[in-house]
Enzyme design. Structure first.
Site, PDB file in Angstrom:
ATOM      1  N   ARG A  85     -77.808  73.535  67.420  1.00 63.41           N
ATOM      2  CA  ARG A  85     -76.526  74.236  67.246  1.00 63.41           C
ATOM      3  C   ARG A  85     -76.743  75.599  66.594  1.00 63.41           C
ATOM      4  NH1 ARG A  85     -72.056  69.426  65.821  1.00 63.41           N
ATOM      5  NH2 ARG A  85     -73.153  67.835  67.040  1.00 63.41           N
ATOM      6  N   TYR A  98     -75.833  60.541  69.789  1.00 60.35           N
ATOM      7  CA  TYR A  98     -76.820  60.171  70.820  1.00 60.35           C
ATOM      8  C   TYR A  98     -78.182  60.809  70.519  1.00 60.35           C
ATOM      9  CZ  TYR A  98     -73.066  58.394  73.915  1.00 60.35           C
ATOM     10  OH  TYR A  98     -72.022  57.697  74.473  1.00 60.35           O
ATOM     11  N   ASP A 140     -68.080  59.070  60.629  1.00 58.51           N
ATOM     12  CA  ASP A 140     -68.479  59.506  61.973  1.00 58.51           C
ATOM     13  C   ASP A 140     -69.971  59.879  61.946  1.00 58.51           C
ATOM     14  OD1 ASP A 140     -67.382  60.777  64.718  1.00 58.51           O
ATOM     15  OD2 ASP A 140     -68.873  62.113  63.862  1.00 58.51           O
ATOM     16  N   MET A 141     -70.722  59.370  62.917  1.00 54.84           N
ATOM     17  CA  MET A 141     -72.157  59.659  62.966  1.00 54.84           C
ATOM     18  C   MET A 141     -72.392  61.116  63.347  1.00 54.84           C
ATOM     19  SD  MET A 141     -73.124  56.702  62.240  1.00 54.84           S
ATOM     20  CE  MET A 141     -74.881  56.721  62.429  1.00 54.84           C
ATOM     21  N   ASP A 173     -69.037  55.892  67.870  1.00 51.83           N
ATOM     22  CA  ASP A 173     -69.787  56.304  66.674  1.00 51.83           C
ATOM     23  C   ASP A 173     -68.903  56.525  65.446  1.00 51.83           C
ATOM     24  OD1 ASP A 173     -68.584  58.770  67.246  1.00 51.83           O
ATOM     25  OD2 ASP A 173     -70.341  59.894  66.564  1.00 51.83           O
ATOM     26  N   GLU A 174     -67.708  55.916  65.440  1.00 48.38           N
ATOM     27  CA  GLU A 174     -66.897  56.117  64.241  1.00 48.38           C
ATOM     28  C   GLU A 174     -66.079  54.888  63.864  1.00 48.38           C
ATOM     29  OE1 GLU A 174     -63.534  59.128  65.408  1.00 48.38           O
ATOM     30  OE2 GLU A 174     -65.353  59.614  66.508  1.00 48.38           O
TER      31      GLU A 174
HETATM   32  P1  TTP Z   1     -68.944  62.990  68.831  1.00 53.38           P
HETATM   33  O1  TTP Z   1     -68.755  62.199  67.579  1.00 53.38           O
HETATM   34  O2  TTP Z   1     -67.773  63.757  69.330  1.00 53.38           O
HETATM   35  O3  TTP Z   1     -70.105  64.073  68.625  1.00 53.38           O
HETATM   36  P2  TTP Z   1     -71.552  63.903  68.035  1.00 53.38           P
HETATM   37  O4  TTP Z   1     -71.705  62.640  67.281  1.00 53.38           O
HETATM   38  O5  TTP Z   1     -72.568  64.147  69.092  1.00 53.38           O
HETATM   39  O6  TTP Z   1     -71.635  65.162  67.051  1.00 53.38           O
HETATM   40  P3  TTP Z   1     -70.904  65.368  65.651  1.00 53.38           P
HETATM   41  O7  TTP Z   1     -71.993  65.423  64.633  1.00 53.38           O
HETATM   42  O8  TTP Z   1     -70.207  66.668  65.795  1.00 53.38           O
HETATM   43  O9  TTP Z   1     -69.956  64.237  65.434  1.00 53.38           O
HETATM   44  O10 TTP Z   1     -69.424  62.027  69.971  1.00 53.38           O
HETATM   45  C1  TTP Z   1     -70.264  60.904  69.731  1.00 53.38           C
HETATM   46  C2  TTP Z   1     -71.166  60.688  70.921  1.00 53.38           C
HETATM   47  O11 TTP Z   1     -70.364  60.427  72.060  1.00 53.38           O
HETATM   48  C3  TTP Z   1     -72.001  61.890  71.257  1.00 53.38           C
HETATM   49  O12 TTP Z   1     -73.223  61.893  70.539  1.00 53.38           O
HETATM   50  C4  TTP Z   1     -72.191  61.760  72.731  1.00 53.38           C
HETATM   51  C5  TTP Z   1     -70.961  61.003  73.217  1.00 53.38           C
HETATM   52  N1  TTP Z   1     -70.022  61.926  73.875  1.00 53.38           N
HETATM   53  C6  TTP Z   1     -70.061  62.049  75.261  1.00 53.38           C
HETATM   54  O13 TTP Z   1     -70.849  61.383  75.932  1.00 53.38           O
HETATM   55  N2  TTP Z   1     -69.197  62.917  75.869  1.00 53.38           N
HETATM   56  C7  TTP Z   1     -68.296  63.664  75.178  1.00 53.38           C
HETATM   57  O14 TTP Z   1     -67.539  64.446  75.776  1.00 53.38           O
HETATM   58  C8  TTP Z   1     -68.243  63.506  73.755  1.00 53.38           C
HETATM   59  C9  TTP Z   1     -67.262  64.306  72.938  1.00 53.38           C
HETATM   60  C10 TTP Z   1     -69.119  62.642  73.152  1.00 53.38           C
HETATM   61 CA    CA Z   2     -67.110  60.698  66.997  1.00 54.69          CA
HETATM   62 CA    CA Z   3     -70.097  61.962  65.780  1.00 57.45          CA
END
Ligand code: TTP
Ligand code: CA
Ligand code: CA
Length: 561
Positions: free
Chosen positions: A60, A23, A18-19, A120-121
């Site tokens: 954060r 964004y 998972d990235m 992103d995963e």
């Molecule tokens: P996530 O993998 O949930 O979060 P993240 O990558 O920003 O942070 P983390 O390091 O904790 O994994 O979501 C991936 C992308 O999807 C996130 O960067 C933005 C988008 N996204 C939305 O647009 N709306 C949302 O409600 C969520 C959860 C994610």
């Molecule tokens: Ca994710």
């Molecule tokens: Ca992520």
């Protein structure tokens, strides 16, 4: 309801990658001045500074959270950089993030079966790669262990003894480890190498979980973030799961998880362990009961799918606070824009990947009267997907009207919509070979415009699995313009043309036979999928059976599979 899948006999090595703050990382690559800075990406919506959708790890630390709006984030972290998502058609345009996600997939899919799980995963099945490594260069015989692998977090490994990296290295190289753990060690090294490759080639960091199944890999991939990986040896599974809140388990976040809590008093996975399999089956049925019994013990046979492309396409928009939509005209105007984007995306998926989407679904969030939080949810509605922007727009509006009708019931009251989305799902590949048939029929220089697709499934169930095709290329059996020019120039050419035409017709009939064979061979899950595949393939080809036989098209035919 979830069901237990048979577990493979052999141990597997599965990773979930998972990235980190995805964004934000994409925006930081576009604008390197943002690197290392507290940064958040905000939705396109200026209400209270826009909703945060991604938050950098630097932000954060100040307490900035995704649930905040831009104004609130500025209060807790005045130095935060707020970047707005790119905009197209007055809404967020996520293409830049989608293609960044594809970069990740391209790198990660080089080591084994790869399933794109979200933007992103991915899941990876690294069993073969790990077995190969264990045979050819087992970690215990390596002089140097890939450094990133020694930074792994190994569940169950005491963290307070001496140098952590030394103890991880020792764990990775244990000669007396059992076969399962040895495979996991190899998996940890392979994932560390892949993560470093992702960083070198894309500038993005990611985190990962490595375990014997998807469920465990996913549960731990976010445990140590950013830019770290976590390994789950079998011996650590029980201790890890025992205190885990039940709602954290995939598929237990919703109604099933609530029922476990409310009806059986189960709050953690450990609580679930005290229930016999038969008891769980009594409550939730044989399949789900067995599934629950198994996941409580860390057992899951779910396979990594071989899929590098998204499972569905969706686009939506929220209308918070005063922006809520309150009449059909404004809903239609937004639905039209959403459908236009959806249509473009499924058409490019069809052109590039030869994939067809089967189902159109509309989701909305709504409230009625003066209620802010209606108890009753706006029901999601689906129908067979017809290609072409206009048709998608028309169908989506019908789905909305039907959802609104159910939502309001007999009440004649005001309503407002705070979110709208449309999605295209049940996507499947056109079998290989179809495209070459397609090229043959349409000619080498012609591109089939999916906008011309019109594949309507019967709405009336009494029609069973008959397939209705409405071709809209009336010109499809006409000779091409170059052929027209040739014709009539001299009789010799005329004869040549006639021979060519006969050959072409017999080839067309063969192609139709090929499609019939496909129909029999492809084991699609249900008749409607099969019908759609054959129907769409035929429509794609611009061919109908009697039309081929007669050399011209007709408006409606039905085929009994
Ligand atoms: P996530 O993998 O949930 O979060 P993240 O990558 O920003 O942070 P983390 O390091 O904790 O994994 O979501 C991936 C992308 O999807 C996130 O960067 C933005 C988008 N996204 C939305 O647009 N709306 C949302 O409600 C969520 C959860 C994610
Ligand atoms: Ca994710
Ligand atoms: Ca992520």
């Amino acid at each position: 309801m979830p069901v237990a899948r048979p577990e493979p006999q052999e141990p597997r090595v599965i990773a979930h990658v998972d990235m980190d703050c995805f964004y934000v990382q994409v925006e930081q690559r576009r604008n390197p001045a943002l690197r290392g800075q507290p940064t958040a990406v905000v939705q396109y919506n200026d209400w209270k500074g826009g909703g945060l959708i991604a938050v950098s790890y630097e932000a954060r630390k100040f307490g900035v959270k995704r649930s905040m709006r831009g104004d609130e984030a500025k209060m807790v972290c005045p130095s935060i950089n707020l970047v707005q998502v790119p905009v197209a058609r007055d809404k967020a345009d996520l293409n830049v993030y989608r293609s960044a996600g594809s970069e990740l997939v391209a790198i990660l899919s080089t080591k084994g079966k790869c399933e794109r799980a979200s933007i992103d995963e991915v899941y990876l099945d690294l069993t073969d790669a790990a077995k190969e490594m264990l045979l050819e260069s087992p970690p215990e015989l390596l002089e140097l262990i890939f450094e990133e692998a020694t930074k792994s977090n190994i569940l169950g490994l005491p963290s307070d003894i001496g140098n952590r990296e030394d103890s991880v290295r020792a764990w990775l190289c244990r000669a007396d480890a059992d076969y399962q753990d040895k495979l996991l060690s190899c998996g940890a090294i392979i994932v560390a190498q892949l993560r470093v490759k992702v960083l070198e080639e894309t500038e993005f960091t990611c985190s990962a979980g490595i375990a014997h199944n998807k469920m465990l890999a996913k549960l731990v991939s976010g445990m140590h973030k950013p830019a770290q990986q976590t390994v789950v040896p079998s011996s650590a599974v029980q201790d890890f799961l025992v205190s885990l809140p039940i709602k954290k388990m995939k598929q237990l976040g919703g109604k099933l998880g609530s029922s476990l809590q409310d009806d059986l008093g189960v709050k953690t996975v450990g609580d679930l362990l005290s229930f016999a399999e038969e008891k769980l089956q009594e409550y939730y049925g044989v399949n789900t009961g067995t599934w629950l019994w198994k996941i409580a013990r860390g057992i899951s046979g779910e396979e990594v799918e071989d899929r590098l492309l998204p499972k569905s396409h969706g686009c939506g928009k929220t209308f918070p606070g005063p922006k809520a939509l309150r009449n059909n005209a404004s809903v239609k105007s937004w639905l039209d824009r959403l459908c236009e984007e959806l249509s473009e995306r499924i058409q490019s998926d069809l052109n590039q990947n030869k994939r067809i989407a089967q189902t159109l679904t509309l989701h909305a969030r709504a409230s009625k009267g003066n209620e802010c939080d209606s108890i009753k949810k706006f029901p999601s509605k689906s129908c067979p997907l017809r290609y072409g922007t206009g048709k998608i727009q028309e169908d989506a509006m019908k789905l909305f009207e039907s959802g609104l009708h159910d939502f309001l019931g007999s009440q004649n009251t005001k309503w407002s919509i705070t979110s709208l989305s449309v999605s295209a799902s049940k996507i499947f590949d056109i079998p290989s070979g179809t495209s070459s048939i397609l090229r043959y029929i349409k000619g080498p220089n012609s591109t089939v415009s999916p906008a011309n697709l019109d594949c309507s499934l019967p709405q009336d169930p009494s029609l069973g699995n008959k397939l209705y095709i409405t071709p809209n290329h009336e010109e499809q059996c006409e000779p091409s313009s170059s052929e027209k020019e040739d014709r009539g120039k001299n009789s010799n050419l005329d004869k040549q043309h006639q021979v060519k035409e006969e050959k072409r017709m017999s080839k067309k009939l063969t192609d139709v036979k090929v499609l019939k064979v496909l129909q029999n061979r492809i084991k699609l899950k249900n008749i409607s999928q099969r019908s759609l595949l054959i129907g769409t393939s035929l429509t794609l080809l611009g061919v109908t059976l009697p039309a081929v036989a007669r050399g011209c098209s007709m408006s409606k035919i039905s085929i009994q599979p």
